[in-house]
Write a protein that holds these residues in place. Structure first.
Motif: not given
Length: 264
Positions: A125-138, A254-257
């Motif tokens: 993965l790149a440094e910013d890849e999936l940065l704006d995503d919020d996967p449910a299991g990762l 889910p919300t990460r917080r």
């Protein structure tokens, strides 16, 4: 009185020979139907004996005619393996497979935590890849310290609020200089947090060679198949993105917080 004309000898012989030449033909025409009638029961008995015990073959259903789709399901359970450091030429490949198994097979009731440097090493993965995503299991925090801080906070919230059940947490990381901190988490929360560890782990070690064979203590080796599958970083990246896309279509992340636990 005029006498009857005398037939030539050849003509007389031809007429006299006709009955004798027709007899075999007539006899054969009578015997063939009789022989066929006699042989039919015998032939039927032979066929019945030859096919005895054979179940009839059912006609294929509509479901059977559909193309078969194979899904990669390695015989691994990252939540059943005691804490052990993975070393050897096949260690990184094994870590990829364990992480993807947790995401794909156990994604409904688990959360995989991979620090960004390890996500780059394992999945490209790149440094910013999936940065704006919020996967449910990762969950991909910035570094190992942030990953451990999240796990410590999450487990403290569960303990304080009396949570008896919650999503299983899996840390996949190079333990670096945080072996004691990781060991404390695993020791105090053995049924809540698990780890797939690379680097200089101070606990038990599992050595995986370049052919996928494992050399480890019996308690660790018993949770691995006879040979571990190999997986390159390119293949791991493709599978990771595919699994995350499937989860995005079927789950609401889910919300990460928020705490990822449930109250008992």
């Amino acid at each position: 009185m005029a006498s009857a004309p005398v037939r030539p000898r050849e003509q007389a012989d031809e007429v006299d020979s006709r009955p004798s030449s027709l007899q075999p033909v007539l006899l054969l025409s009578l015997l063939l139907p009789a022989a066929a009638a006699m042989c039919y029961p015998f032939r039927h008995r032979i066929y019945t004996a030859a096919t005895a015990g054979l179940a009839p073959v059912p006609a294929p259903s509509a479901q059977d005619t559909q193309p078969v789709r194979f899904t990669y399901r390695p015989a691994l359970n990252p939540f059943a393996t005691p804490p052990a450091g993975l070393t050897g030429p096949g260690a990184t490949s094994t870590a990829r497979v364990l992480a993807l198994t947790a995401l794909d097979v156990h994604g409904d009731d688990s959360l995989v935590v991979v620090p960004r440097p390890d996500a780059i090493t394992l999945f490209g993965l790149a440094e910013d890849e999936l940065l704006d995503d919020d996967p449910a299991g990762l969950f991909i925090p910035g570094n190992l310290d942030a990953a451990l801080a999240y796990l410590e906070t999450e487990l403290a919230i569960r303990e304080k609020s009396g949570v008896t059940e919650g999503r299983r947490l899996l840390l996949v990381a190079d333990c670096a200089q945080e072996a004691e901190r990781i060991m404390a988490l695993l020791t105090h929360h053995p049924d809540a947090v698990f780890a797939v560890l690379l680097g200089h782990w101070t606990g038990e070690q599992a050595v995986i060679d370049d052919e996928g064979l494992v050399e480890a203590p019996p308690a660790v080796a018993s949770n691995f198949p006879s040979r571990l599958p190999a997986m390159s970083r390119t293949e791991a990246r493709d599978r990771l993105l595919k699994v995350l896309a499937q989860q995005k279509d079927t789950q609401k992340p889910p919300t990460r917080r928020r705490s990822t636990s449930r109250r008992g």
